[in-house]
Design an enzyme around this catalytic site. Sequence first.
Site, mmCIF file in Angstrom:
data_model
loop_
_atom_site.group_PDB
_atom_site.id
_atom_site.type_symbol
_atom_site.label_atom_id
_atom_site.label_comp_id
_atom_site.label_asym_id
_atom_site.label_seq_id
_atom_site.Cartn_x
_atom_site.Cartn_y
_atom_site.Cartn_z
ATOM 1 N N LYS A 192 0.837 -1.196 0.000
ATOM 2 C CA LYS A 192 0.000 0.000 0.000
ATOM 3 C C LYS A 192 0.874 1.249 0.000
ATOM 4 O O LYS A 192 2.009 1.207 0.473
ATOM 5 C CB LYS A 192 -0.861 0.025 1.276
ATOM 6 N N ARG A 252 -10.421 -11.482 1.802
ATOM 7 C CA ARG A 252 -11.267 -12.547 1.246
ATOM 8 C C ARG A 252 -10.582 -13.904 1.325
ATOM 9 O O ARG A 252 -11.241 -14.938 1.405
ATOM 10 C CB ARG A 252 -11.659 -12.184 -0.195
HETATM 11 N N1 BES Z 1 -8.171 -3.730 4.359
HETATM 12 C C1 BES Z 1 -8.311 -3.307 3.025
HETATM 13 C C2 BES Z 1 -9.603 -2.529 2.779
HETATM 14 C C3 BES Z 1 -9.698 -1.209 3.457
HETATM 15 C C4 BES Z 1 -9.290 -0.064 2.803
HETATM 16 C C5 BES Z 1 -10.252 -1.089 4.709
HETATM 17 C C6 BES Z 1 -9.397 1.157 3.420
HETATM 18 C C7 BES Z 1 -10.359 0.134 5.342
HETATM 19 C C8 BES Z 1 -9.941 1.271 4.688
HETATM 20 C C9 BES Z 1 -8.312 -4.512 2.098
HETATM 21 O O1 BES Z 1 -7.535 -5.574 2.494
HETATM 22 C C10 BES Z 1 -7.786 -4.054 0.788
HETATM 23 O O2 BES Z 1 -6.641 -3.723 0.735
HETATM 24 N N2 BES Z 1 -8.629 -4.048 -0.222
HETATM 25 C C11 BES Z 1 -8.237 -3.656 -1.508
HETATM 26 C C12 BES Z 1 -8.807 -4.652 -2.475
HETATM 27 C C13 BES Z 1 -8.279 -4.523 -3.855
HETATM 28 C C14 BES Z 1 -6.799 -4.875 -3.880
HETATM 29 C C15 BES Z 1 -9.052 -5.427 -4.752
HETATM 30 C C16 BES Z 1 -8.802 -2.271 -1.759
HETATM 31 O O3 BES Z 1 -9.893 -1.974 -1.307
HETATM 32 O O4 BES Z 1 -8.103 -1.474 -2.381
HETATM 33 MN MN MN Z 2 -5.554 -5.399 1.843
#
Ligand code: BES
Ligand code: MN
Length: 518
Positions: free
Chosen positions: A290, A368
């Site tokens: 990230k 997931r």
């Molecule tokens: N934990 C994150 C989602 C999230 C983002 C929660 C911001 C709270 C605040 C999750 O694991 C994630 O990174 N999701 C990705 C999915 C994508 C790679 C398909 C996302 O939402 O960008």
């Molecule tokens: Mn994630």
Amino acid sequence: MMDIRFQTGGGSCWKADAALAFFFEGEGPEQAAPALEQAAPWLGIAPAWRDYRGKKGEVAVLYGPPAMELSRVAALGLGDRKKAGAEGGLTALRHAVGGALRLCREHGLESVAVDMPSVERIAPVYGLDAPRLAREISLAALLGLYRYERWLSGKDASPADPRWMAFLFREKHVDDAVQDAVRLAEAEAAGLYLARDLANGPANEVTPVFMASTAAELASRYAEYGMKCRVLGPKELEERNMGAFLAVARGAERDPRLVVLEYAPKGAEGRPVALVGKGITFDSGGISLKPAANMAEMKGDMSGAAAVMGTFEALGRLAPQWTPPCPVVGVMPCTENMPDGRATRPGDIVVAMSGRSIEIVNTDAEGRLVLADAMTYAQKTWNPGGMVDIATLTGACAVALGKGNAGLFTNDDSLAELLHAAGCGLGERNWRLPIWESSREILKSNVADMINSGAREGGALHAAFFLSCFVEEGMRWAHLDIAAADAGESPINAKGATGFGVRTLLDAVRSVEQWRLN
Ligand code: BES
Ligand code: MN
Ligand code: ZN
């Protein structure tokens, strides 16, 4: 946690450092708090009335002679009476109460009171009965006082909470329904406090092992009521072929834990309800790292597991007064998601516990993966009568619904209705989004049964579809995406985690008879 008590016998017996009184716009004390006038005969002539309007959020602290049993009244404005029953009306009341308790704390008051006659007066305006409103007032008071101060070295300097809040009855006896409602609120608050503490805790403290020991300690407190904890470590996860969960854990120095809480009180029969919570104690994204901005927020990526843990805390507290008609199990897959030489690479293929192969094209779509195996484990171990998972799953859900809302996905319309009504009534709003076959195409892999992440557009829907692939035929299931559920700071929410989901899950368990039969 502040104590909640009851006083009986009417105004001549009531005593507290301050009383809260509720006012709709344009009301005077004679309409709003007639019952208080015996205990606070000075109230009607308090000079502050000259300027008080009762607007939403307006607060005036009125002072009578200090020698009186009731010498302070905090007048809480609730705004336009006609709008109170609409969406958001109850939120204003919760905020008024939370703010008032904070004010009492700032002023160093030891005790607060709320007269039941005025609760009875305003309850119908919100479409509620008096016990239900007493529950909301109790919980709002406790949530207003919540603070996360574990790491503050100067914490002794901050003012102490009021010692107690009392509901004042005119009658000689406390109404049983009100008492039960208040006990329920206290159980909810205990669950919410725990969920908030866990989600606010930094990832170097709230590790998978910490989640496991928190659950073990919780279960031991309620062991006499039939609460148990079991914990699976890396070896057991391997033995059970949880390839998806383990793929996420690979990059972390800290070992994963699958944390399980089981609650089977006397009399609970039949197939259990399963609650599954995402427990990523820190989500760096893994190799699909990230960006640095706001990454610290990802210490809260175990909020789903925290909500499940909080629900069990609430169930334990309720045990002396209420137990569910069927067993309840909580499954919390807990791990960090970290980049490392041993971490899962984009393109790696793993086999989930269910036997499905997954090409992990994005290691940041890890929630997931851990949920897939946790849900398979839950279904294989207990054959539950229904299953609800809760997870900070997708940023896309935040884009779709905005802050303060959870996405609700389910294969069952009656469960959708039940969870929607429960969540919205309890201040945890959710909105149903669809699970559509078209996601199948988006999650197609050239080399495996599926990929773990497809298009950005509709990301919350594809994630939910992915999960649905691990739900067995005929299983009643709902998924709550709480990535954006925290509404932000408010008088009942100190900056940080809200504990979203505890009330909804507890309510789902409390009404389990309805949704299993419908
Ligand atoms: N934990 C994150 C989602 C999230 C983002 C929660 C911001 C709270 C605040 C999750 O694991 C994630 O990174 N999701 C990705 C999915 C994508 C790679 C398909 C996302 O939402 O960008
Ligand atoms: Mn994630
Ligand atoms: Zn995540």
